[in-house]
Design a protein around this motif. Structure first.
Motif, PDB file in Angstrom:
ATOM      1  N   GLY A   1      -7.179 -35.180  13.110  1.00  0.00           N
ATOM      2  CA  GLY A   1      -5.984 -34.552  13.666  1.00  0.00           C
ATOM      3  C   GLY A   1      -5.146 -35.486  14.511  1.00  0.00           C
ATOM      4  O   GLY A   1      -3.920 -35.407  14.521  1.00  0.00           O
ATOM      5  N   SER A   2      -5.789 -36.398  15.225  1.00  0.00           N
ATOM      6  CA  SER A   2      -5.052 -37.273  16.124  1.00  0.00           C
ATOM      7  C   SER A   2      -4.257 -38.340  15.393  1.00  0.00           C
ATOM      8  O   SER A   2      -3.395 -38.985  15.990  1.00  0.00           O
ATOM      9  N   VAL A   3      -4.527 -38.550  14.096  1.00  0.00           N
ATOM     10  CA  VAL A   3      -3.814 -39.593  13.371  1.00  0.00           C
ATOM     11  C   VAL A   3      -2.885 -39.026  12.303  1.00  0.00           C
ATOM     12  O   VAL A   3      -2.346 -39.777  11.509  1.00  0.00           O
ATOM     13  N   LEU A   4      -2.707 -37.721  12.280  1.00  0.00           N
ATOM     14  CA  LEU A   4      -1.778 -37.143  11.316  1.00  0.00           C
ATOM     15  C   LEU A   4      -0.368 -37.619  11.617  1.00  0.00           C
ATOM     16  O   LEU A   4       0.078 -37.564  12.755  1.00  0.00           O
ATOM     17  N   PRO A   5       0.357 -38.095  10.596  1.00  0.00           N
ATOM     18  CA  PRO A   5       1.710 -38.593  10.861  1.00  0.00           C
ATOM     19  C   PRO A   5       2.659 -37.470  11.214  1.00  0.00           C
ATOM     20  O   PRO A   5       2.536 -36.343  10.748  1.00  0.00           O
ATOM     21  N   GLY A   6       3.617 -37.764  12.067  1.00  0.00           N
ATOM     22  CA  GLY A   6       4.664 -36.808  12.370  1.00  0.00           C
ATOM     23  C   GLY A   6       4.280 -35.716  13.331  1.00  0.00           C
ATOM     24  O   GLY A   6       5.011 -34.748  13.516  1.00  0.00           O
ATOM     25  N   ALA A   7       3.151 -35.824  14.013  1.00  0.00           N
ATOM     26  CA  ALA A   7       2.726 -34.750  14.902  1.00  0.00           C
ATOM     27  C   ALA A   7       3.659 -34.571  16.086  1.00  0.00           C
ATOM     28  O   ALA A   7       3.690 -33.518  16.710  1.00  0.00           O
ATOM     29  N   GLY A   8       4.443 -35.612  16.408  1.00  0.00           N
ATOM     30  CA  GLY A   8       5.320 -35.515  17.568  1.00  0.00           C
ATOM     31  C   GLY A   8       6.397 -34.462  17.417  1.00  0.00           C
ATOM     32  O   GLY A   8       6.940 -33.984  18.417  1.00  0.00           O
ATOM     33  N   GLY A   9       6.740 -34.085  16.181  1.00  0.00           N
ATOM     34  CA  GLY A   9       7.783 -33.093  15.983  1.00  0.00           C
ATOM     35  C   GLY A   9       7.252 -31.682  15.848  1.00  0.00           C
ATOM     36  O   GLY A   9       7.980 -30.774  15.471  1.00  0.00           O
ATOM     37  N   ALA A  10       5.994 -31.488  16.127  1.00  0.00           N
ATOM     38  CA  ALA A  10       5.395 -30.162  15.946  1.00  0.00           C
ATOM     39  C   ALA A  10       5.930 -29.163  16.965  1.00  0.00           C
ATOM     40  O   ALA A  10       6.332 -29.507  18.067  1.00  0.00           O
ATOM     41  N   ARG A  11       5.912 -27.902  16.559  1.00  0.00           N
ATOM     42  CA  ARG A  11       6.297 -26.836  17.489  1.00  0.00           C
ATOM     43  C   ARG A  11       5.309 -26.775  18.636  1.00  0.00           C
ATOM     44  O   ARG A  11       4.112 -26.909  18.447  1.00  0.00           O
ATOM     45  N   ARG A  12       5.793 -26.562  19.813  1.00  0.00           N
ATOM     46  CA  ARG A  12       4.932 -26.541  20.974  1.00  0.00           C
ATOM     47  C   ARG A  12       4.156 -25.226  21.060  1.00  0.00           C
ATOM     48  O   ARG A  12       4.528 -24.206  20.484  1.00  0.00           O
ATOM     49  N   ARG A  13       3.098 -25.288  21.837  1.00  0.00           N
ATOM     50  CA  ARG A  13       2.189 -24.150  21.968  1.00  0.00           C
ATOM     51  C   ARG A  13       2.922 -22.892  22.439  1.00  0.00           C
ATOM     52  O   ARG A  13       2.708 -21.803  21.915  1.00  0.00           O
ATOM     53  N   GLU A  14       3.804 -23.045  23.431  1.00  0.00           N
ATOM     54  CA  GLU A  14       4.492 -21.876  23.992  1.00  0.00           C
ATOM     55  C   GLU A  14       5.338 -21.170  22.946  1.00  0.00           C
ATOM     56  O   GLU A  14       5.353 -19.935  22.865  1.00  0.00           O
ATOM     57  N   GLU A  15       6.036 -21.940  22.137  1.00  0.00           N
ATOM     58  CA  GLU A  15       6.877 -21.348  21.100  1.00  0.00           C
ATOM     59  C   GLU A  15       6.039 -20.561  20.108  1.00  0.00           C
ATOM     60  O   GLU A  15       6.413 -19.453  19.694  1.00  0.00           O
ATOM     61  N   VAL A  16       4.916 -21.130  19.718  1.00  0.00           N
ATOM     62  CA  VAL A  16       4.038 -20.469  18.757  1.00  0.00           C
ATOM     63  C   VAL A  16       3.458 -19.190  19.339  1.00  0.00           C
ATOM     64  O   VAL A  16       3.518 -18.117  18.731  1.00  0.00           O
ATOM     65  N   MET A  17       2.890 -19.303  20.525  1.00  0.00           N
ATOM     66  CA  MET A  17       2.212 -18.154  21.119  1.00  0.00           C
ATOM     67  C   MET A  17       3.174 -17.040  21.502  1.00  0.00           C
ATOM     68  O   MET A  17       2.845 -15.858  21.415  1.00  0.00           O
ATOM     69  N   ASN A  18       4.390 -17.398  21.918  1.00  0.00           N
ATOM     70  CA  ASN A  18       5.365 -16.382  22.304  1.00  0.00           C
ATOM     71  C   ASN A  18       5.871 -15.573  21.117  1.00  0.00           C
ATOM     72  O   ASN A  18       6.436 -14.487  21.288  1.00  0.00           O
ATOM     73  N   ALA A  19       5.669 -16.085  19.912  1.00  0.00           N
ATOM     74  CA  ALA A  19       6.103 -15.361  18.714  1.00  0.00           C
ATOM     75  C   ALA A  19       5.149 -14.230  18.352  1.00  0.00           C
ATOM     76  O   ALA A  19       5.469 -13.390  17.508  1.00  0.00           O
ATOM     77  N   LEU A  20       3.975 -14.196  19.010  1.00  0.00           N
ATOM     78  CA  LEU A  20       2.926 -13.250  18.638  1.00  0.00           C
ATOM     79  C   LEU A  20       2.682 -12.222  19.727  1.00  0.00           C
ATOM     80  O   LEU A  20       2.920 -12.475  20.914  1.00  0.00           O
ATOM     81  N   THR A  21       2.177 -11.054  19.309  1.00  0.00           N
ATOM     82  CA  THR A  21       1.733 -10.066  20.289  1.00  0.00           C
ATOM     83  C   THR A  21       0.413 -10.531  20.894  1.00  0.00           C
ATOM     84  O   THR A  21      -0.210 -11.493  20.421  1.00  0.00           O
ATOM     85  N   GLU A  22      -0.029  -9.838  21.924  1.00  0.00           N
ATOM     86  CA  GLU A  22      -1.280 -10.223  22.579  1.00  0.00           C
ATOM     87  C   GLU A  22      -2.449 -10.194  21.605  1.00  0.00           C
ATOM     88  O   GLU A  22      -3.284 -11.116  21.575  1.00  0.00           O
ATOM     89  N   ARG A  23      -2.544  -9.151  20.799  1.00  0.00           N
ATOM     90  CA  ARG A  23      -3.639  -9.049  19.834  1.00  0.00           C
ATOM     91  C   ARG A  23      -3.533 -10.138  18.766  1.00  0.00           C
ATOM     92  O   ARG A  23      -4.529 -10.732  18.365  1.00  0.00           O
ATOM     93  N   GLU A  24      -2.307 -10.402  18.316  1.00  0.00           N
ATOM     94  CA  GLU A  24      -2.110 -11.446  17.308  1.00  0.00           C
ATOM     95  C   GLU A  24      -2.475 -12.824  17.858  1.00  0.00           C
ATOM     96  O   GLU A  24      -2.997 -13.667  17.135  1.00  0.00           O
ATOM     97  N   ARG A  25      -2.238 -13.046  19.152  1.00  0.00           N
ATOM     98  CA  ARG A  25      -2.648 -14.309  19.772  1.00  0.00           C
ATOM     99  C   ARG A  25      -4.165 -14.451  19.722  1.00  0.00           C
ATOM    100  O   ARG A  25      -4.694 -15.534  19.441  1.00  0.00           O
ATOM    101  N   GLU A  26      -4.861 -13.365  20.006  1.00  0.00           N
ATOM    102  CA  GLU A  26      -6.321 -13.402  19.958  1.00  0.00           C
ATOM    103  C   GLU A  26      -6.807 -13.751  18.554  1.00  0.00           C
ATOM    104  O   GLU A  26      -7.725 -14.565  18.378  1.00  0.00           O
ATOM    105  N   VAL A  27      -6.181 -13.128  17.568  1.00  0.00           N
ATOM    106  CA  VAL A  27      -6.561 -13.390  16.179  1.00  0.00           C
ATOM    107  C   VAL A  27      -6.243 -14.838  15.804  1.00  0.00           C
ATOM    108  O   VAL A  27      -7.056 -15.528  15.169  1.00  0.00           O
ATOM    109  N   PHE A  28      -5.082 -15.318  16.220  1.00  0.00           N
ATOM    110  CA  PHE A  28      -4.679 -16.690  15.908  1.00  0.00           C
ATOM    111  C   PHE A  28      -5.642 -17.703  16.525  1.00  0.00           C
ATOM    112  O   PHE A  28      -6.031 -18.687  15.886  1.00  0.00           O
ATOM    113  N   LEU A  29      -6.059 -17.463  17.756  1.00  0.00           N
ATOM    114  CA  LEU A  29      -6.998 -18.376  18.409  1.00  0.00           C
ATOM    115  C   LEU A  29      -8.329 -18.423  17.670  1.00  0.00           C
ATOM    116  O   LEU A  29      -8.940 -19.485  17.539  1.00  0.00           O
TER     117      LEU A  29
END
Length: 221
Positions: free
Chosen positions: A134-162
């Motif tokens: 994972g640490s050497v995957l190219p282009g990781a710098g442009g990834a969506r940040r954690r807050e953006e991802v988690m804020n898109a989900l409900t509390e239960r969906e966050r639990e499932v995603f984790l």
């Protein structure tokens, strides 16, 4: 559709696949550069894509094929089960990967699974491999940040995603959250839809990119 620069491998794949009911080989390409226009014209359900080819590699071709034919699914073919290029392929939208020496029954099952809309790589295996590379995957710098991802989900969906990110199966998620497997399946579908993901493999990849999981660590952020 078969994409590989080795003609004898394409022939072997065709011989295995053509007798199978419900499977038809609609085209063959010997390089990623020819695979893209062919896939655009043929719109295959599944493309078996080699990684290392002479002109256009399988990762670039995967990205371009899926951009041109979003309904198509791509299975990466590789000689090495820990080839870091495979993970770039997953990030490009592939639905999993297979070793070139996979037994015929495994190959056929994988194709049917991917055609049905699921991934062929178990989430737990995906997690193990991503922790290594994972640490050497190219282009990781442009990834969506954690807050953006988690804020898109409900509390239960966050639990499932984790739990998806931790490589848990639906039954394990159901047990951990005290839900039915049917309810978990619905939540997984919502998570994938909201985050614009094709399958569970892509969910694990995004979890690493967004910092939900740190490569080399078993901890969730």
């Amino acid at each position: 559709m078969l994409v590989d620069d080795q003609s004898f491998l394409r022939l072997g794949l065709r011989m295995v696949l053509e007798p199978e009911p419900g499977i038809e080989v609609v085209g063959e390409a010997d390089d990623g550069s020819t695979a893209v226009p062919m896939a655009t014209a043929l719109r295959p359900d599944v493309v078996l894509m080699d990684v290392r080819m002479h002109t256009t590699d399988g990762i670039t071709a995967t990205r371009r094929v899926l951009a041109a034919s979003p309904s198509t699914r791509v299975l990466i073919l590789t000689t090495f089960d820990l080839d870091e290029y495979v993970f770039a392929g997953l990030r490009a939208g592939a639905s999993g990967f297979l070793l070139k020496d996979a037994p015929p029954d495994v190959l056929i099952t994988a194709i049917r699974t991917v055609a049905a809309g699921d991934a062929v790589l178990a989430p737990s295996v995906t997690r193990r491999l991503l922790e290594r590379f994972g640490s050497v995957l190219p282009g990781a710098g442009g990834a969506r940040r954690r807050e953006e991802v988690m804020n898109a989900l409900t509390e239960r969906e966050r639990e499932v995603f984790l739990l998806l990110a931790a490589g848990r199966s639906n039954s394990e998620i159901a047990s951990g959250l005290h839900l039915s497997e049917g309810t978990v399946k619905v939540h997984v579908g919502h998570v994938l839809a909201k985050l614009g993901l094709r399958d569970r493999v892509q969910a694990v990849v995004l979890a690493y990119e967004a910092g939900v999981v740190v490569p080399g660590s078993h901890e969730l952020s």
